[in-house]
Scaffold this motif. Structure first.
Motif, PDB file in Angstrom:
ATOM      1  N   THR A  11       0.853  -1.179   0.000  1.00 57.49           N
ATOM      2  CA  THR A  11       0.000   0.000   0.000  1.00 57.49           C
ATOM      3  C   THR A  11       0.891   1.232   0.000  1.00 57.49           C
ATOM      4  O   THR A  11       1.798   1.349   0.825  1.00 57.49           O
ATOM      5  CB  THR A  11      -0.908   0.022   1.244  1.00 57.49           C
ATOM      6  N   ALA A  12       0.625   2.143  -0.933  1.00 55.49           N
ATOM      7  CA  ALA A  12       1.406   3.380  -1.038  1.00 55.49           C
ATOM      8  C   ALA A  12       0.502   4.568  -0.721  1.00 55.49           C
ATOM      9  O   ALA A  12      -0.592   4.680  -1.269  1.00 55.49           O
ATOM     10  CB  ALA A  12       1.997   3.519  -2.431  1.00 55.49           C
ATOM     11  N   VAL A  13       0.967   5.451   0.164  1.00 60.89           N
ATOM     12  CA  VAL A  13       0.210   6.642   0.543  1.00 60.89           C
ATOM     13  C   VAL A  13       1.152   7.827   0.664  1.00 60.89           C
ATOM     14  O   VAL A  13       2.343   7.677   0.855  1.00 60.89           O
ATOM     15  CB  VAL A  13      -0.543   6.442   1.894  1.00 60.89           C
ATOM     16  N   GLY A  14       0.583   9.023   0.563  1.00 62.88           N
ATOM     17  CA  GLY A  14       1.343  10.233   0.823  1.00 62.88           C
ATOM     18  C   GLY A  14       1.867  10.915  -0.416  1.00 62.88           C
ATOM     19  O   GLY A  14       1.703  10.463  -1.538  1.00 62.88           O
ATOM     20  N   ILE A  15       2.508  12.078  -0.153  1.00 61.70           N
ATOM     21  CA  ILE A  15       3.095  12.890  -1.217  1.00 61.70           C
ATOM     22  C   ILE A  15       4.522  13.207  -0.819  1.00 61.70           C
ATOM     23  O   ILE A  15       4.743  13.958   0.123  1.00 61.70           O
ATOM     24  CB  ILE A  15       2.322  14.215  -1.400  1.00 61.70           C
ATOM     25  N   PRO A  16       5.517  12.673  -1.472  1.00 61.79           N
ATOM     26  CA  PRO A  16       5.466  11.572  -2.427  1.00 61.79           C
ATOM     27  C   PRO A  16       5.111  10.275  -1.709  1.00 61.79           C
ATOM     28  O   PRO A  16       5.284  10.149  -0.512  1.00 61.79           O
ATOM     29  CB  PRO A  16       6.882  11.510  -2.987  1.00 61.79           C
ATOM     30  N   ALA A  17       4.606   9.323  -2.473  1.00 61.29           N
ATOM     31  CA  ALA A  17       4.087   8.086  -1.882  1.00 61.29           C
ATOM     32  C   ALA A  17       5.187   7.275  -1.212  1.00 61.29           C
ATOM     33  O   ALA A  17       6.301   7.188  -1.719  1.00 61.29           O
ATOM     34  CB  ALA A  17       3.395   7.248  -2.954  1.00 61.29           C
ATOM     35  N   ARG A  18       4.849   6.716  -0.070  1.00 67.20           N
ATOM     36  CA  ARG A  18       5.749   5.792   0.631  1.00 67.20           C
ATOM     37  C   ARG A  18       4.937   4.562   1.004  1.00 67.20           C
ATOM     38  O   ARG A  18       3.711   4.626   1.113  1.00 67.20           O
ATOM     39  CB  ARG A  18       6.372   6.442   1.851  1.00 67.20           C
ATOM     40  N   LEU A  19       5.611   3.458   1.199  1.00 65.47           N
ATOM     41  CA  LEU A  19       4.930   2.207   1.499  1.00 65.47           C
ATOM     42  C   LEU A  19       4.597   2.110   2.981  1.00 65.47           C
ATOM     43  O   LEU A  19       5.397   2.511   3.818  1.00 65.47           O
ATOM     44  CB  LEU A  19       5.812   1.024   1.087  1.00 65.47           C
TER      45      LEU A  19
END
Length: 170
Positions: free
Chosen positions: A161-169
């Motif tokens: 699952t990737a979330v955030g800006i920039p995406a992290r796992l």
């Protein structure tokens, strides 16, 4: 939570489930109508008969209509696997050369595009949340999830699952 994961894995990431795209002739389902016009164009594109040319033109007209109704920018020649679900297709933008695997779920305002010429490859049964951006030469693995408003600039392994800006796992 365990029950949810076992159900989630039951959808194939390799075999398209075209029943997810089915709509009846007179039903009002703009997202499925848009997908149906893309599929009709792709089927007619394989043949060079005059009937196929007429079918392609009809598919183009349908695609233009449903693109305006949905507000989605999904090209006719895109590489999308079967079983695509677009519950709220408004604002979806997909680069024509991006690859999307079978049985994916894409919510509204998603952008799948390029940075510096690199294009995303999305494997089968990936869920992409509202407002997410997948940009550049990124590979998203099978059964991965992209959170709402995430900006994915690096690879996402299968099942992650990737979330955030920039995406992290997570």
């Amino acid at each position: 939570m365990q029950l949810m994961r076992s159900t989630r894995q039951s959808v194939s990431s390799t075999e398209p489930d075209f029943s997810r795209e089915v709509k009846t002739f007179l039903s009002w389902c703009p997202s499925r109508s848009l997908i149906a016009s893309i599929r009709a164009y792709q089927r007619a594109g394989a043949s060079q008969t005059p009937w196929a040319a007429l079918q392609r033109r009809w598919a183009v007209l349908r695609h233009r209509f449903w693109s305006v109704v949905t507000g989605a920018d999904i090209p006719l020649n895109c590489q999308i696997g079967g079983g695509l679900l677009l519950p709220h297709p408004n604002g979806i933008v997909i680069h024509p050369d991006a690859q999307i695997g079978p049985n994916c779920l894409i919510f509204q305002q998603v952008t799948i595009g390029t940075i510096d010429g690199g294009l995303p490859r999305i494997a089968g049964h990936v869920d992409i949340g509202a407002g997410a951006k997948i940009l550049g030469p990124v590979i998203v693995g099978e059964h991965a999830r992209i959170g709402a408003n995430a900006v994915v600039l690096t690879d996402v392994p299968a099942g992650a699952t990737a979330v955030g800006i920039p995406a992290r796992l997570i």
